[in-house]
Design an enzyme around this catalytic site. Sequence first.
Site, PDB file in Angstrom:
ATOM      1  N   LEU A 455       0.982   6.123   7.024  1.00  0.00           N
ATOM      2  CA  LEU A 455       1.056   7.216   6.064  1.00  0.00           C
ATOM      3  C   LEU A 455       2.444   7.198   5.420  1.00  0.00           C
ATOM      4  O   LEU A 455       3.274   8.085   5.624  1.00  0.00           O
ATOM      5  CB  LEU A 455       0.780   8.555   6.753  1.00  0.00           C
ATOM      6  CG  LEU A 455      -0.546   8.663   7.511  1.00  0.00           C
ATOM      7  CD1 LEU A 455      -0.767  10.087   7.990  1.00  0.00           C
ATOM      8  CD2 LEU A 455      -1.714   8.202   6.662  1.00  0.00           C
ATOM      9  N   GLU A 457       3.968   5.904   1.619  1.00  0.00           N
ATOM     10  CA  GLU A 457       3.687   5.308   0.315  1.00  0.00           C
ATOM     11  C   GLU A 457       4.615   4.141   0.002  1.00  0.00           C
ATOM     12  O   GLU A 457       4.214   3.188  -0.678  1.00  0.00           O
ATOM     13  CB  GLU A 457       3.770   6.379  -0.776  1.00  0.00           C
ATOM     14  CG  GLU A 457       2.585   7.332  -0.794  1.00  0.00           C
ATOM     15  CD  GLU A 457       2.558   8.302   0.383  1.00  0.00           C
ATOM     16  OE1 GLU A 457       1.456   8.728   0.792  1.00  0.00           O
ATOM     17  OE2 GLU A 457       3.652   8.618   0.908  1.00  0.00           O
ATOM     18  N   GLN A 479      -2.935   8.207  -2.077  1.00  0.00           N
ATOM     19  CA  GLN A 479      -3.966   9.216  -1.858  1.00  0.00           C
ATOM     20  C   GLN A 479      -3.920  10.364  -2.848  1.00  0.00           C
ATOM     21  O   GLN A 479      -4.963  10.865  -3.268  1.00  0.00           O
ATOM     22  CB  GLN A 479      -3.844   9.741  -0.420  1.00  0.00           C
ATOM     23  CG  GLN A 479      -5.036  10.513   0.053  1.00  0.00           C
ATOM     24  CD  GLN A 479      -4.988  10.734   1.559  1.00  0.00           C
ATOM     25  OE1 GLN A 479      -4.523  11.765   2.015  1.00  0.00           O
ATOM     26  NE2 GLN A 479      -5.465   9.767   2.322  1.00  0.00           N
ATOM     27  N   HIS A 528      -2.091  18.497  -3.994  1.00  0.00           N
ATOM     28  CA  HIS A 528      -3.433  17.962  -4.196  1.00  0.00           C
ATOM     29  C   HIS A 528      -3.909  18.181  -5.627  1.00  0.00           C
ATOM     30  O   HIS A 528      -5.010  17.774  -5.984  1.00  0.00           O
ATOM     31  CB  HIS A 528      -4.410  18.597  -3.195  1.00  0.00           C
ATOM     32  CG  HIS A 528      -3.950  18.449  -1.780  1.00  0.00           C
ATOM     33  ND1 HIS A 528      -3.416  19.488  -1.048  1.00  0.00           N
ATOM     34  CD2 HIS A 528      -3.889  17.365  -0.974  1.00  0.00           C
ATOM     35  CE1 HIS A 528      -3.078  19.060   0.149  1.00  0.00           C
ATOM     36  NE2 HIS A 528      -3.343  17.775   0.217  1.00  0.00           N
TER      37      HIS A 528
END
Length: 735
Positions: A455, A457, A479, A528
């Site tokens: 996890l 980037e 993601q 998100h």
Amino acid sequence: MTEPVDEHFLRTIPDLGTAISMETRHPISMEVGSPSSVDIGSGPVPAADLVGLFDSQIGSRHLDLKARELGKRGAGFYSIGSSGHESNAAVAAALRASDPALLHYRSGAFYLERARQVAGSTPLLDVLLGIVASADEPISAGRHKVFGHGDLAVIPQTSTIASHLPRSVGLAFALERGARLGVEAEWPADSVVVCSFGDASANHSTATGAINSALHCAFQDLPMPLLLVCEDNGIGISVRTPSGWIATAYGNRPGLRYFTADGPDPVECLRVSREAADWVREHRAPAFLHLRTVRLMGHAGSDVESAYRSRTEITGDQDRDPLLGTARALISRGILTAEEVLDRYEAKRAEVDALAEEALGRRKLGSAGEVMASLHRHSPDAIAAAAADNPASRADSGGPLTLAQSINRSLADELGRDNRVVVFGEDVARKGGVYGVTRGLRKKYGGSRVFDTLLDEQSILGTALGAGLAGLLPIPEIQYLAYLHNAADQLRGEASTLSFFSDGRYTNPMVVRIAGYGYQKGFGGHFHNDDSVAALRDLPGVVLASPSRPDDAAAMLRTCVAAARVDGRVCAFLEPIALYHTRDLHEPGDDGWLADYPVPGEHHVPIGRARTYGDGTDLTLVSFGNGVPMSLRVAERLRRHGVAARVLDLRWLAPLPAEDLLAAAEATGRVLVVDETRRSGGVSEPVITSLVDAGFTGPISRVTSEDSFIPLGAAAYHVLLDEDAVEAAALKLTR
């Protein structure tokens, strides 16, 4: 004016020769009986190789001195030198000439020693051509002074602190993974990847993350043939590294084999470097070589070292000059006399002087087009042919698909047609992605080609950077768009610059899938629902795709993969999360946002071409992403007000479809840009600028989201663009 370090060497060598002669009680010369080899503790080294090592070191030193001189004359443009770090020549001597090397900017002696192993090399001239920014420089063609050469397996790196470490980890990983998949790389499968950096860089989050990633792979018994070389001179520009810090931080790290050597001792450096390189080659695991060095002549030509270091410190380091250490080893072993050492030193100075004059007469880059040639490679016919040639795809479309289903199908096609394609990222394998976009791909194509990552980037993009160099065609997933920003330099400083600094010799073929934009319901908030794309738009040569409809998404992904394959392009593929599973357009149950899968050969979306909906003559709504279905619904509402609008889906945010944009604008004479990104730094700014630059004189307006992060729940719609605002702006523009 000579440099103090130069004067110190010239003054010390005669005294050194005298002292050694007195110690041994006889003159030292190259008479019969002089040693033909030197025992370094791990086997003999030919005496000629130790002399060659010295030649590489003094060559690097004279390049530094000449760079300073040229800078003062206004004829040289780079003066970060390698003086004090010349012990890295021993690392080059311990490796094969085919081992890929990613070097930091104090690697002059390494470069010269690597070139000494390859017949026909001209490393002194190579570096000088870089210093004077000549277009004849063999790797960057005068764009920057970097250490790099395709024939020497030296991959050019920029000065961004530690930014090349994730790529080096990715390359070490991908060499082994590619060999397992039967993909031929430029370098042998048993290569060792070497990556050098300074003690200041070792503290950077990029370095610590990359090293952690390497250890994470090794912990799982995944091959990681990586030799990390930390050249520790105790200072970063003017900031001191605490004494003992590097050894404390990395000397006892579980899973990381640690080696250390003192730079001024060439025999120790050769022995330890050989041990470290051999250990990595045998065990296919990472090792850390701590090379204790000094920094002579400051950070760079403009650095006033006396402002932060005492005279005693500066002059004291001169006694630890690695050139003196190698000279001492040569003289004490009877390989060279002190006079011969000085003769070689001055002969190298004369050679560098002559080559510098030659370099000054070489041509420079002559135009903007020449400067940018390696950035914007584009072969549209070859890309179209590559996108159409896909025997893996079924002839039938499989029925109308959602955006997520269409992307999944396109990924499956690419995996099926080319064993070089690998898909990876957080949660993409077993889970099939947070939104199911990669569902079933691991089961069908195996864990070697579809796999989960850390996890992190930076590590994801670093893996992609290394995989592309190793002959693979990576499709990494970030993601969420908000998660990209802590790793953006892997695109900005590494991916987008490699072809520029290597004149196209090396490229970063990749398609980075990024889930983003706003309007996601049920799982919201800033991280998100992120609508900031400014960091992606400002990357020269990087293709930025932004599909909206399912059929376009599949075809555009196909195009991006073809562009990566044909031209080595870096492509960012922005996927609107809110549209992944959308089925309807105008009314519930109308299935108006589903589309048949585009069969290869029948549907190709060229880079930089837009899509037009309708033929209205009153107004052009220009949009992308979530704004496209919004604009189509608004166009239907406008029709009831007697306004005939057409909708232009940009599809590509870089390069913008300027030609199609202008044609759509002129078709109606009025333009409203419907931009879901922020008012400041959003997509509407270059769209309007493009129209103005093209001479469009009709009314132009825009509606955007607010300059705000996106909050949770219904509050998000206070700052996100909505259809009522679009309709109101459209009616105002047409009245």
